[in-house]
Enzyme design. Structure first.
Site, short mmCIF file in Angstrom:
data_model
loop_
_atom_site.label_atom_id
_atom_site.label_comp_id
_atom_site.label_asym_id
_atom_site.label_seq_id
_atom_site.Cartn_x
_atom_site.Cartn_y
_atom_site.Cartn_z
N CYS A 56 11.08 2.22 -1.56
CA CYS A 56 10.87 2.41 -0.12
C CYS A 56 11.81 1.47 0.64
O CYS A 56 11.91 0.29 0.32
CB CYS A 56 9.42 2.12 0.24
SG CYS A 56 9.11 2.34 2.00
N CYS A 60 7.92 -4.35 4.09
CA CYS A 60 6.54 -4.88 4.15
C CYS A 60 6.35 -5.92 3.03
O CYS A 60 6.46 -5.58 1.85
CB CYS A 60 5.54 -3.74 4.00
SG CYS A 60 5.94 -2.29 5.03
N CYS A 63 4.23 -5.42 -0.18
CA CYS A 63 4.25 -4.13 -0.88
C CYS A 63 5.13 -4.11 -2.13
O CYS A 63 6.34 -4.35 -2.06
CB CYS A 63 4.69 -3.02 0.06
SG CYS A 63 4.51 -1.40 -0.72
N CYS A 100 -6.62 11.10 -1.45
CA CYS A 100 -5.62 10.51 -0.56
C CYS A 100 -4.29 10.37 -1.28
O CYS A 100 -4.19 9.69 -2.31
CB CYS A 100 -6.12 9.14 -0.09
SG CYS A 100 -4.96 8.37 1.03
N CYS A 131 -6.24 13.59 2.55
CA CYS A 131 -5.68 12.48 3.32
C CYS A 131 -4.27 12.24 2.82
O CYS A 131 -4.00 12.40 1.62
CB CYS A 131 -6.54 11.23 3.13
SG CYS A 131 -5.90 9.78 4.01
N CYS A 191 -7.05 7.52 9.85
CA CYS A 191 -7.47 6.47 8.94
C CYS A 191 -6.53 5.30 9.22
O CYS A 191 -5.32 5.40 8.98
CB CYS A 191 -7.33 6.94 7.49
SG CYS A 191 -7.63 5.62 6.29
N ARG A 263 -13.82 0.99 5.08
CA ARG A 263 -13.56 1.08 3.64
C ARG A 263 -13.18 -0.28 3.06
O ARG A 263 -12.22 -0.93 3.51
CB ARG A 263 -12.45 2.10 3.34
CG ARG A 263 -12.22 2.26 1.83
CD ARG A 263 -11.30 3.39 1.46
NE ARG A 263 -11.70 4.62 2.07
CZ ARG A 263 -10.93 5.32 2.90
NH1 ARG A 263 -9.72 4.92 3.16
NH2 ARG A 263 -11.37 6.43 3.44
#
Ligand code: SAM
Ligand code: DTB
Ligand code: SF4
Length: 340
Positions: A56, A60, A63, A100, A131, A191, A263
């Protein structure tokens, strides 16, 4: 204690004051809010699948999938529809009600949308809620995903506006809010939550919850992730958050967004059963279920089932959602019914 109205005007000071309440008072407030809107002994189970892994371009700091950090993760191209649906079927057989799909993208390419739509349609045909989390969306992409029946789009604010820039520099808080607006505009459920344990302050945690509570309507699902430290990421090795502060974060999320599913998300593998029990007592009513999150470990299904049984918590069957306000509070628990 009467449940208050759903509010979108919580100030930072008010939210910090909730964090500062004596622990037992805070849990009592959270339980009261929880029971006004939900069966307090029910948990919703979502299973995650990484449908496109690694490489990616975003930065972040938490991550493992960012191309900027050497985490040893093997990249994988977008999966085939039938392989995704086989995983969804297995998740359903294991008792999940929501599936998801996560893609490590800055944003989807338009050419990927038809394949995502086929995945979404297939997941819904299995009777699961769908999701997707795939980065930033244009209005057109959001509409296309909504048209194929996508129930939820996950896109997190992650932290307070002022701490956010310490964690992510390749997209702004405003970018995130724009994607959330596109998701709402297209008619999908939101979400949206965040991640703690990255060296942020209590005021930052309050700031995240303040921003989430400002959204109108509140996100239907609010994932609270505890940082899973992955070697190679810049936040690896930070002192972990005090577990009781994590419970407080769940409790405050429950109080400021009383009708949302809160969650207990990443980080359960590192938590004791007792800590998870406190999170459920603080108002968490959803978890990621399945032995993997996206790229990191999650508790074994058998262990989770045993934990739910020990706590008298029932996994939600079929369509999840809030029961009517004022009704759940009067409902006896399964244990009370059995004892009567
Ligand atoms: N690429 C998409 C995006 O960022 O919107 C979707 C996937 S991303 C993995 C979704 C969320 O997972 C992040 O916003 C973050 O809150 C959470 N997350 C990612 N890595 C994590 C980690 N190591 N520990 C805990 N939560 C994590
Ligand atoms: C969310 O808030 N947490 C999930 C989901 N949304 C996509 C992801 C957690 C990822 C944890 C790190 C990993 O397994 O890669
Ligand atoms: Fe990419 Fe999402 Fe990971 Fe950020 S959190 S690096 S956008 S996969």
């Amino acid at each position: 204690m009467q449940p208050g109205p759903i509010r979108h005007d919580w100030s930072r000071d008010e939210i910090v004051a909730l964090f500062e309440r004596p622990f037992n008072d805070l849990l009592f407030m959270a339980q009261t809010a929880h029971r006004a809107h939900f069966d307090a002994n029910s948990v919703q189970l979502s299973t995650l699948l990484s449908i496109k892994t690694g490489a990616c371009p975003e930065d972040c700091k938490y991550c493992p999938q960012s191309i900027r950090y050497d985490t040893g993760l093997e990249r994988e191209a977008l999966m085939e529809v039938e392989d995704v649906l086989a995983a969804a079927r297995a998740a359903k057989d294991d008792g999940a009600t929501r599936f998801c799909m996560g893609a490590a993208w800055r944003s989807p390419k338009d050419r990927d949308i038809p394949k995502l739509q086929a995945m979404i349609q297939g997941v819904r045909e299995l009777g699961l809620e769908s999701c997707l989390t795939a980065g930033m969306l244009s209005d057109k992409q959001a509409s296309a995903l909504a048209d194929s029946g996508l129930d939820y789009y996950n896109h997190n604010l992650d932290s307070s506006p002022e701490f956010y820039g310490e964690v992510i520099t390749t997209r702004t808080y405003e970018d995130r809010l724009e994607t959330l607006a596109a998701v709402r505009e297209a008619g999908m459920k939101v979400c949206c939550g965040g991640i703690v344990g990255m060296g942020e302050t209590r005021s930052d945690r309050a700031g995240l919850l303040e921003e989430l509570a400002k959204l109108q309507p509140h996100p239907e699902s609010v994932p609270i992730n505890n940082l899973v430290q992955v070697p190679g990421t810049p936040v690896d090795g930070l002192p972990p958050i005090d577990p009781l502060e994590f419970v407080r974060t769940i409790a405050v999320a429950r109080i400021v967004m009383p009708a949302s599913m809160v969650r207990l998300s990443a980080g359960r593998e590192e938590m004791s059963d007792e800590l998870q029990a406190l999170c459920f007592a603080a108002g968490a009513n959803s978890v990621f279920y399945g032995e993997r999150l996206l790229t990191t470990e999650n508790p074994q299904n058998a262990h989770d089932r045993e934990l739910f049984a020990r706590l008298g918590i029932t996994p939600e069957a079929g369509e999840p959602g809030a029961v009517h306000a004022g009704h759940a509070a009067q409902q006896p628990s399964a244990a009370e019914t059995a004892a009567a």
